[in-house]
Design a protein around this motif. Structure first.
Motif, PDB file in Angstrom:
ATOM      1  N   ASP A 189       0.854  -1.092  -0.178  1.00 42.22           N
ATOM      2  CA  ASP A 189       0.009   0.107  -0.104  1.00 42.22           C
ATOM      3  C   ASP A 189       0.819   1.353   0.110  1.00 42.22           C
ATOM      4  N   ASN A 190       0.417   2.259  -0.807  1.00 43.48           N
ATOM      5  CA  ASN A 190       0.932   3.587  -0.722  1.00 43.48           C
ATOM      6  C   ASN A 190       2.572   3.565  -0.964  1.00 43.48           C
ATOM      7  N   GLY A 191       3.021   2.639  -1.773  1.00 40.50           N
ATOM      8  CA  GLY A 191       4.408   2.585  -2.031  1.00 40.50           C
ATOM      9  C   GLY A 191       5.434   2.340  -0.622  1.00 40.50           C
ATOM     10  N   PHE A 192       4.738   1.639   0.309  1.00 39.64           N
ATOM     11  CA  PHE A 192       5.687   1.797   1.448  1.00 39.64           C
ATOM     12  C   PHE A 192       6.834   0.976   1.241  1.00 39.64           C
ATOM     13  N   TRP A 193       6.709  -0.389   0.258  1.00 38.49           N
ATOM     14  CA  TRP A 193       8.011  -1.281   0.584  1.00 38.49           C
ATOM     15  C   TRP A 193       9.213  -0.638  -0.424  1.00 38.49           C
ATOM     16  N   GLU A 194       8.768  -0.109  -1.530  1.00 42.06           N
ATOM     17  CA  GLU A 194       9.730   0.203  -2.695  1.00 42.06           C
ATOM     18  C   GLU A 194      10.617   0.807  -1.992  1.00 42.06           C
ATOM     19  N   PRO A 195      10.422   1.953  -1.487  1.00 43.71           N
ATOM     20  CA  PRO A 195      11.692   2.747  -0.742  1.00 43.71           C
ATOM     21  C   PRO A 195      12.827   1.984   0.215  1.00 43.71           C
ATOM     22  N   LEU A 196      11.988   1.136   0.838  1.00 47.50           N
ATOM     23  CA  LEU A 196      12.718   0.175   1.937  1.00 47.50           C
ATOM     24  C   LEU A 196      13.820  -0.862   1.056  1.00 47.50           C
ATOM     25  N   ALA A 200      19.336  -1.852  -0.664  1.00 46.49           N
ATOM     26  CA  ALA A 200      20.425  -1.959  -1.440  1.00 46.49           C
ATOM     27  C   ALA A 200      21.415  -1.323  -1.186  1.00 46.49           C
ATOM     28  N   GLN A 201      21.488  -0.477  -0.357  1.00 50.08           N
ATOM     29  CA  GLN A 201      22.445   0.711   0.041  1.00 50.08           C
ATOM     30  C   GLN A 201      23.433  -0.335   0.996  1.00 50.08           C
ATOM     31  N   THR A 202      24.752  -0.119   0.692  1.00 49.86           N
ATOM     32  CA  THR A 202      25.834  -0.888   1.493  1.00 49.86           C
ATOM     33  C   THR A 202      25.961   0.012   2.825  1.00 49.86           C
ATOM     34  N   ASP A 203      25.890   1.343   2.679  1.00 52.02           N
ATOM     35  CA  ASP A 203      26.232   2.304   3.716  1.00 52.02           C
ATOM     36  C   ASP A 203      24.993   2.885   4.446  1.00 52.02           C
ATOM     37  N   ALA A 204      24.701   2.730   5.622  1.00 51.87           N
ATOM     38  CA  ALA A 204      23.705   3.481   6.397  1.00 51.87           C
ATOM     39  C   ALA A 204      22.356   2.963   5.939  1.00 51.87           C
ATOM     40  N   SER A 205      22.130   1.669   5.749  1.00 52.54           N
ATOM     41  CA  SER A 205      20.967   1.247   5.149  1.00 52.54           C
ATOM     42  C   SER A 205      19.808   1.286   6.250  1.00 52.54           C
ATOM     43  N   LEU A 206      20.108   1.063   7.487  1.00 56.83           N
ATOM     44  CA  LEU A 206      19.109   1.122   8.577  1.00 56.83           C
ATOM     45  C   LEU A 206      18.829   2.570   8.805  1.00 56.83           C
ATOM     46  N   ASP A 207      19.804   3.591   8.767  1.00 59.43           N
ATOM     47  CA  ASP A 207      19.434   4.890   8.810  1.00 59.43           C
ATOM     48  C   ASP A 207      18.549   5.286   7.727  1.00 59.43           C
ATOM     49  N   ARG A 208      18.533   4.924   6.498  1.00 59.50           N
ATOM     50  CA  ARG A 208      17.794   5.089   5.465  1.00 59.50           C
ATOM     51  C   ARG A 208      16.328   4.734   5.616  1.00 59.50           C
ATOM     52  N   ALA A 209      16.272   3.332   6.201  1.00 55.95           N
ATOM     53  CA  ALA A 209      15.220   2.750   6.286  1.00 55.95           C
ATOM     54  C   ALA A 209      14.161   3.576   7.361  1.00 55.95           C
ATOM     55  N   LEU A 210      14.757   3.983   8.393  1.00 55.24           N
ATOM     56  CA  LEU A 210      14.065   4.757   9.456  1.00 55.24           C
ATOM     57  C   LEU A 210      13.601   6.045   8.961  1.00 55.24           C
ATOM     58  N   ALA A 211      14.441   6.610   8.118  1.00 58.51           N
ATOM     59  CA  ALA A 211      13.983   7.996   7.492  1.00 58.51           C
ATOM     60  C   ALA A 211      12.673   7.817   6.623  1.00 58.51           C
ATOM     61  N   HIS A 212      12.467   6.652   6.122  1.00 55.70           N
ATOM     62  CA  HIS A 212      11.230   6.416   5.594  1.00 55.70           C
ATOM     63  C   HIS A 212      10.323   5.996   6.573  1.00 55.70           C
ATOM     64  N   ILE A 213      10.574   5.053   7.370  1.00 61.11           N
ATOM     65  CA  ILE A 213       9.192   4.568   8.110  1.00 61.11           C
ATOM     66  C   ILE A 213       8.679   5.563   9.246  1.00 61.11           C
ATOM     67  N   GLY A 214       9.615   6.412   9.658  1.00 63.74           N
ATOM     68  CA  GLY A 214       9.042   7.292  10.659  1.00 63.74           C
ATOM     69  C   GLY A 214       8.202   8.256  10.029  1.00 63.74           C
ATOM     70  N   PRO A 215       8.258   9.170   9.030  1.00 60.88           N
ATOM     71  CA  PRO A 215       7.208   9.805   8.602  1.00 60.88           C
ATOM     72  C   PRO A 215       5.793   9.045   7.945  1.00 60.88           C
ATOM     73  N   PHE A 216       5.965   7.783   7.513  1.00 55.80           N
ATOM     74  CA  PHE A 216       5.033   6.936   6.926  1.00 55.80           C
ATOM     75  C   PHE A 216       3.905   6.747   8.446  1.00 55.80           C
ATOM     76  N   TYR A 217       4.429   6.585   9.406  1.00 57.05           N
ATOM     77  CA  TYR A 217       3.816   6.151  10.721  1.00 57.05           C
ATOM     78  C   TYR A 217       3.621   7.438  11.537  1.00 57.05           C
ATOM     79  N   ARG A 218       3.910   8.581  11.015  1.00 57.73           N
ATOM     80  CA  ARG A 218       3.452   9.645  11.532  1.00 57.73           C
ATOM     81  C   ARG A 218       4.191  10.011  12.981  1.00 57.73           C
ATOM     82  N   ALA A 219       5.432   9.400  13.044  1.00 56.88           N
ATOM     83  CA  ALA A 219       6.091   9.239  14.490  1.00 56.88           C
ATOM     84  C   ALA A 219       6.930  10.820  14.471  1.00 56.88           C
ATOM     85  N   ASP A 220       7.097  10.923  15.764  1.00 52.46           N
ATOM     86  CA  ASP A 220       8.172  11.894  16.037  1.00 52.46           C
ATOM     87  C   ASP A 220       9.732  11.301  16.157  1.00 52.46           C
TER      88      ASP A 220
END
Length: 312
Positions: free
Chosen positions: A31-38, A43-63
């Motif tokens: 839904d809503n393109g959630f998984w494609e950015p993840l 696929a990034q070898t550097d800071a992939s966890l940071d990149r993932a959280l940067a997508h997840i946080g706004p999607f879940y309207r979190a602070d």
């Protein structure tokens, strides 16, 4: 806050590759393109966890959205990565080498694969007062956390903090959590820079780590005069007159410090044995330590061990 804004997700469990593929094909999760950015972040070898959280946080309207990782013995945990919304402070560097006792029954829930849902920090039960105090300090109003598993074993947890106001989740938000946990667990396992040591934080010989202005600093054991319990926290009194306020219990200190150097003399006090200079015996026993003006009470249950140490 009326009720919980977070619908209860399914328990975390080991996910086989075929099951993960079937989940990824579930139309309720696409839904809503959630998984494609993840997928791109993975696929990034550097800071992939940071990149993932940067997508997840706004999607879940979190602070805040964050990931913590356990050591192999599941005795301590470390903050691994986080994302914070604009104007919201990060506290991830302060969460390093924290004993699991600090989070209380939340650790037991993670072991069972269960979510920990706190819809209103101000209504937390008394047995969670240490965790409540920390959440208040971080300005959290509501929080949701969930275990991260690998091959059936607990390796960490992730969660969402709501500082301004908790936004109610949809059923799809909740259903997505177990698959999201499997994804984050894979990133956590892959990350090299976020792997904690097997035990408590490494330090030079005859040293321990304490929290000093938001960072973990090595402290020589010779500098510790005594440690005093303060509820679920402790105060570490130092030879230079300073005092460190630590988010760990007296029992945790007892397990970390060498017993030949530090003695428990009261339910609330642990002292450096070499600093003992005088014992006053009377209806109430008190110890006097070198360079310490405060008299330390001695509990009845600890008098025998103190006698053996002082050979009388």
């Amino acid at each position: 806050m009326a009720g919980s804004p977070f619908p209860q997700p399914q328990k975390s469990k080991r996910v086989q590759p075929r099951e993960a593929q079937e989940r990824s094909e579930d139309p309720t999760l696409l839904d809503n393109g959630f998984w494609e950015p993840l997928a791109l972040a993975a696929a990034q070898t550097d800071a992939s966890l940071d990149r993932a959280l940067a997508h997840i946080g706004p999607f879940y309207r979190a602070d805040r959205v964050w990931v913590g990782r356990y050591n192999e013995e599941l005795t301590h945990f470390w903050g691994a990565s986080d994302w914070v919304n604009t104007g919201v402070p990060s506290h991830i560097q302060e969460i390093q080498g924290i004993p699991v006792e600090f989070i209380g029954d939340a650790h037991g829930k993670f072991l069972k694969g269960e979510a920990v849902i706190i819809p209103d920090v101000e209504r937390m039960p008394r047995q969670r007062r240490a965790l409540q105090a920390e959440l208040r300090r971080e300005g959290v109003r509501a929080t949701f956390s969930y275990p991260l598993m690998h091959s059936g074993n607990l390796i960490g947890f992730f969660g969402f903090d709501y500082v301004r106001e908790a936004t109610s989740w949809t059923a799809a938000d909740s259903k997505r959590i177990p698959t999201l946990a499997s994804y984050l667990a894979a990133l956590l396992r892959r990350g090299r820079s976020i792997s904690p040591p097997a035990g408590p934080p490494a330090a030079p010989d005859r040293s321990v780590f304490v929290n000093e202005q938001g960072s973990m600093q090595a402290l020589s054991l010779e500098e510790i005069l005594f440690i005093e319990a303060d509820g679920d926290y402790t105060r570490v009194h130092l030879a230079d007159g300073n005092c460190c306020f630590e988010r760990r219990s007296l029992r945790s200190w007892i397990g970390q410090l060498p017993p030949e150097r530090f003695m428990r003399v009261h339910q609330s006090y642990l002292v450096q044995a070499a600093r003992i200079v005088r014992l006053d015996r009377g209806p109430r026993w008190t110890l006097h330590l070198q360079d310490v003006a405060q008299a330390i009470p001695v509990g009845r249950a600890f008098r025998h061990s103190l006698r053996l140490h002082m050979t009388f």
